[in-house]
Design a protein around this motif. Structure first.
Motif, PDB file in Angstrom:
ATOM      1  N   LEU A  30       0.834  -1.200   0.000  1.00 62.12           N
ATOM      2  CA  LEU A  30       0.000   0.000   0.000  1.00 62.12           C
ATOM      3  C   LEU A  30       0.868   1.247   0.000  1.00 62.12           C
ATOM      4  O   LEU A  30       1.837   1.345   0.750  1.00 62.12           O
ATOM      5  N   LEU A  31       0.512   2.234  -0.848  1.00 69.93           N
ATOM      6  CA  LEU A  31       1.293   3.454  -0.997  1.00 69.93           C
ATOM      7  C   LEU A  31       0.559   4.708  -0.524  1.00 69.93           C
ATOM      8  O   LEU A  31       1.184   5.635  -0.011  1.00 69.93           O
ATOM      9  N   HIS A  32      -0.762   4.752  -0.696  1.00 70.13           N
ATOM     10  CA  HIS A  32      -1.524   5.960  -0.382  1.00 70.13           C
ATOM     11  C   HIS A  32      -2.987   5.586  -0.234  1.00 70.13           C
ATOM     12  O   HIS A  32      -3.518   4.822  -1.057  1.00 70.13           O
ATOM     13  N   VAL A  33      -3.648   6.103   0.826  1.00 68.40           N
ATOM     14  CA  VAL A  33      -5.050   5.742   1.054  1.00 68.40           C
ATOM     15  C   VAL A  33      -5.912   6.945   1.431  1.00 68.40           C
ATOM     16  O   VAL A  33      -7.036   6.782   1.874  1.00 68.40           O
ATOM     17  N   ASP A  34      -5.392   8.165   1.258  1.00 64.05           N
ATOM     18  CA  ASP A  34      -6.133   9.360   1.663  1.00 64.05           C
ATOM     19  C   ASP A  34      -7.032   9.915   0.572  1.00 64.05           C
ATOM     20  O   ASP A  34      -8.204  10.214   0.818  1.00 64.05           O
ATOM     21  N   THR A  35      -6.502  10.126  -0.634  1.00 58.89           N
ATOM     22  CA  THR A  35      -7.282  10.741  -1.707  1.00 58.89           C
ATOM     23  C   THR A  35      -7.658   9.746  -2.801  1.00 58.89           C
ATOM     24  O   THR A  35      -8.498  10.045  -3.653  1.00 58.89           O
ATOM     25  N   MET A  36      -7.031   8.598  -2.786  1.00 62.94           N
ATOM     26  CA  MET A  36      -7.305   7.501  -3.700  1.00 62.94           C
ATOM     27  C   MET A  36      -6.652   6.278  -3.073  1.00 62.94           C
ATOM     28  O   MET A  36      -5.987   6.375  -2.036  1.00 62.94           O
ATOM     29  N   LEU A  95       1.876  11.456  -6.877  1.00 62.15           N
ATOM     30  CA  LEU A  95       1.115  10.808  -5.824  1.00 62.15           C
ATOM     31  C   LEU A  95       1.164  11.705  -4.592  1.00 62.15           C
ATOM     32  O   LEU A  95       2.250  12.030  -4.108  1.00 62.15           O
ATOM     33  N   PRO A  96       0.030  12.155  -4.070  1.00 65.29           N
ATOM     34  CA  PRO A  96       0.058  13.043  -2.907  1.00 65.29           C
ATOM     35  C   PRO A  96       0.749  12.403  -1.710  1.00 65.29           C
ATOM     36  O   PRO A  96       0.683  11.183  -1.512  1.00 65.29           O
ATOM     37  N   VAL A  97       1.408  13.238  -0.920  1.00 62.36           N
ATOM     38  CA  VAL A  97       2.023  12.753   0.305  1.00 62.36           C
ATOM     39  C   VAL A  97       1.149  13.049   1.505  1.00 62.36           C
ATOM     40  O   VAL A  97       1.344  12.471   2.577  1.00 62.36           O
ATOM     41  N   MET A  98       0.172  13.938   1.344  1.00 62.11           N
ATOM     42  CA  MET A  98      -0.765  14.223   2.429  1.00 62.11           C
ATOM     43  C   MET A  98      -1.982  14.946   1.884  1.00 62.11           C
ATOM     44  O   MET A  98      -1.970  15.462   0.755  1.00 62.11           O
ATOM     45  N   ALA A  99      -3.031  14.978   2.694  1.00 58.01           N
ATOM     46  CA  ALA A  99      -4.269  15.659   2.315  1.00 58.01           C
ATOM     47  C   ALA A  99      -4.790  16.407   3.528  1.00 58.01           C
ATOM     48  O   ALA A  99      -4.581  15.995   4.672  1.00 58.01           O
ATOM     49  N   ARG A 100      -5.498  17.533   3.247  1.00 54.40           N
ATOM     50  CA  ARG A 100      -6.101  18.306   4.332  1.00 54.40           C
ATOM     51  C   ARG A 100      -7.179  19.230   3.759  1.00 54.40           C
ATOM     52  O   ARG A 100      -6.933  19.932   2.778  1.00 54.40           O
ATOM     53  N   TYR A 114       7.119  21.514  -2.978  1.00 53.61           N
ATOM     54  CA  TYR A 114       5.778  21.119  -2.583  1.00 53.61           C
ATOM     55  C   TYR A 114       4.741  21.814  -3.464  1.00 53.61           C
ATOM     56  O   TYR A 114       4.854  22.999  -3.760  1.00 53.61           O
ATOM     57  N   TYR A 115       3.714  21.049  -3.847  1.00 56.26           N
ATOM     58  CA  TYR A 115       2.705  21.529  -4.774  1.00 56.26           C
ATOM     59  C   TYR A 115       1.349  21.025  -4.316  1.00 56.26           C
ATOM     60  O   TYR A 115       1.236  19.897  -3.824  1.00 56.26           O
ATOM     61  N   LYS A 116       0.314  21.842  -4.492  1.00 56.63           N
ATOM     62  CA  LYS A 116      -0.995  21.456  -3.985  1.00 56.63           C
ATOM     63  C   LYS A 116      -2.048  21.575  -5.074  1.00 56.63           C
ATOM     64  O   LYS A 116      -1.890  22.277  -6.074  1.00 56.63           O
ATOM     65  N   THR A 117      -3.152  20.868  -4.846  1.00 55.82           N
ATOM     66  CA  THR A 117      -4.295  20.958  -5.741  1.00 55.82           C
ATOM     67  C   THR A 117      -5.563  20.818  -4.914  1.00 55.82           C
ATOM     68  O   THR A 117      -5.586  20.098  -3.913  1.00 55.82           O
ATOM     69  N   ASP A 118      -6.615  21.526  -5.325  1.00 55.49           N
ATOM     70  CA  ASP A 118      -7.917  21.307  -4.717  1.00 55.49           C
ATOM     71  C   ASP A 118      -8.804  20.509  -5.664  1.00 55.49           C
ATOM     72  O   ASP A 118     -10.003  20.338  -5.414  1.00 55.49           O
ATOM     73  N   GLY A 119      -8.209  20.012  -6.744  1.00 60.04           N
ATOM     74  CA  GLY A 119      -8.922  19.121  -7.650  1.00 60.04           C
ATOM     75  C   GLY A 119      -8.743  17.677  -7.219  1.00 60.04           C
ATOM     76  O   GLY A 119      -8.138  17.382  -6.190  1.00 60.04           O
ATOM     77  N   ASP A 120      -9.262  16.769  -8.003  1.00 60.80           N
ATOM     78  CA  ASP A 120      -9.155  15.345  -7.716  1.00 60.80           C
ATOM     79  C   ASP A 120      -7.766  14.854  -8.128  1.00 60.80           C
ATOM     80  O   ASP A 120      -7.451  14.816  -9.315  1.00 60.80           O
ATOM     81  N   PRO A 121      -6.910  14.472  -7.174  1.00 57.21           N
ATOM     82  CA  PRO A 121      -5.557  14.039  -7.539  1.00 57.21           C
ATOM     83  C   PRO A 121      -5.538  12.832  -8.465  1.00 57.21           C
ATOM     84  O   PRO A 121      -4.527  12.579  -9.123  1.00 57.21           O
ATOM     85  N   PHE A 122      -6.654  12.119  -8.522  1.00 63.94           N
ATOM     86  CA  PHE A 122      -6.713  10.950  -9.392  1.00 63.94           C
ATOM     87  C   PHE A 122      -6.558  11.324 -10.861  1.00 63.94           C
ATOM     88  O   PHE A 122      -6.092  10.527 -11.669  1.00 63.94           O
ATOM     89  N   VAL A 123      -6.949  12.546 -11.228  1.00 63.59           N
ATOM     90  CA  VAL A 123      -6.859  12.966 -12.623  1.00 63.59           C
ATOM     91  C   VAL A 123      -5.848  14.089 -12.835  1.00 63.59           C
ATOM     92  O   VAL A 123      -5.605  14.491 -13.966  1.00 63.59           O
TER      93      VAL A 123
END
Length: 410
Positions: free
Chosen positions: A173-179, A218-223, A247-256
């Motif tokens: 498992l690599l990431h479970v917060d946004t996807m 792949l995001p490293v964190m979400a908030r 560091y870079y952020k998005t308020d969109g869906d990181p899946f796309v």
């Protein structure tokens, strides 16, 4: 490379005026006994650093009986509420600690199975684990989910396959917060990465990493509905070029979201003119208030506020300070090479002021100016930046400005 992409669209962010999300930093050593260590995880009232638990406020050591299994530094330690989860690679064992009690090994679902990885999402209030069937090579790995902090488990309903075409023996498992993102490997450890939504309806897969194949970080964190990634920047983008930008952020869906859809975090404060080691930069964590914490070159830094919020109104004042946000194509009718020439700076009083020549938006620091000191520099081709120690842009000097400036009066 295999690719399955269902019902997705790609969106652009940032706007015509370029990125303007500012984060201020300060030197902030970890408290008490944790000083000098690297923060690994904040969980409730506790800080974990160097494999040890501390009180997050006082830094008093609060050890867990028996210690922390596995390696927190490789990302195996995660938490949800008052429960901690970890795993070890050799032997393959998953662990759980409830309310600060000693870690106990999780019971695998069936005889002959092992727990290959465990990862909790505090943002979503769930825990995932991957199962490896060591006794039967014909059984593929599977992913389970717990809605009650590891008390009970059920199938996550995610189809596991090997993007490399081989058997699906192990899942990490690599990431479970946004996807849900995980690596799948066969016996020879050949495979790839899979990303899916939490229902398993939309899917992306790759033999190689997404950073290489699709430039989809792949995001490293979400908030608060935003995701933060490391090194999303694309050299073809029209945006400020700060050398310490990781560091870079998005308020969109990181899946796309592709790399160019992420907005850079523009840094102000001590962190801006520090000399961080690039290898340390991705190892950033957020505390329970959403502040970023990182140790680099032995110096601990912390953002002064929740990273999902921008401190632009505090950082950017008037007097051409907007130049800090302008990229190569956004100077309008103002010449980019537009320095003040020879300028003498004095300091009549107040906090230290940092002085830099702004070369293509990259500050080349000329050093601090303390109260009572004076500095003369010549910059015919580039503006001069004056910034307070707390990261407030005081003024950007360009051609036609006064040649004598008292920074203490700004």
């Amino acid at each position: 490379m295999g690719l399955a992409l269902l019902g997705l669209s790609f969106l652009a962010c940032g706007g015509a005026d370029g990125p303007k999300h500012w984060v201020q930093w300060e030197r902030a050593p970890l408290p008490g006994d944790a000083e000098g260590l690297r923060a690994e995880l904040y969980c409730g009232d506790y800080l974990f650093a160097n494999g040890t638990r501390f009180d997050a406020e006082t830094g008093e050591e609060k050890p867990i009986s028996g210690g922390i299994p596995g390696s927190a530094l490789d990302g195996s330690l995660s938490c949800n509420g008052g429960s901690l989860f970890a795993f070890s690679r050799s032997p393959l064992v998953g662990y759980r600690s409830v309310d600060g009690q000693a870690f106990e090994a999780m019971e695998p679902p069936v005889e002959g199975s092992q727990i290959n990885s465990v990862l909790a999402s505090e943002a979503r209030g769930v825990v995932y684990r991957s199962i490896f069937y060591a006794s039967d090579p014909n059984l593929p790995a599977q992913i389970q989910i717990s809605q009650d902090n590891g008390e009970s488990w059920e199938s996550a309903g995610i189809s596991v396959f090997n993007p490399g075409g081989g058997a699906s023996r192990t899942v990490n498992l690599l990431h479970v917060d946004t996807m849900l993102a995980f690596a799948v490997l066969d016996e020879e450890r050949f495979g790839g990465e899979i990303r899916t939504d939490f229902e398993g309806k939309e899917l992306l897969s790759s033999v190689n990493s997404f950073d290489v194949d699709y430039a989809m970080p792949l995001p490293v964190m979400a908030r608060d509905g935003q995701a933060l990634a490391v090194d999303a920047w694309s050299p073809g983008l029209d945006q400020p070029e700060y050398g310490l930008q990781h560091y870079y952020k998005t308020d969109g869906d990181p899946f796309v979201m592709r790399a160019e859809d992420y907005e850079p975090l523009l840094h102000a404060g001590l962190f801006l003119w520090g000399v961080p080691a690039a290898n340390d930069m991705p190892r950033v964590v957020q505390d329970t208030q959403g502040r970023l914490v990182v140790l680099t070159d032995g110096v601990a830094y912390r953002s002064t506020h929740d990273w999902s919020l921008s401190s632009r109104d505090l950082v950017i004042q008037d007097k051409d300070c907007e130049r800090l946000e302008w990229s190569k194509e956004k100077f309008g009718d103002k010449a980019r090479e537009d320095g003040p020439g020879q300028v003498t700076l004095s300091h009549s009083g107040g906090e230290m002021v940092m002085v830099a020549v702004l070369v293509d938006n990259a500050p080349e620091w000329s050093g601090p100016l303390e109260e009572g000191e004076e500095m003369t520099l010549t910059s015919d081709e580039h503006p001069v930046l004056l910034m307070s120690e707390s990261g407030v842009c005081l003024e950007v000097l360009v051609a036609g400005e006064d040649t004598e400036v008292d920074v203490g009066s700004l």
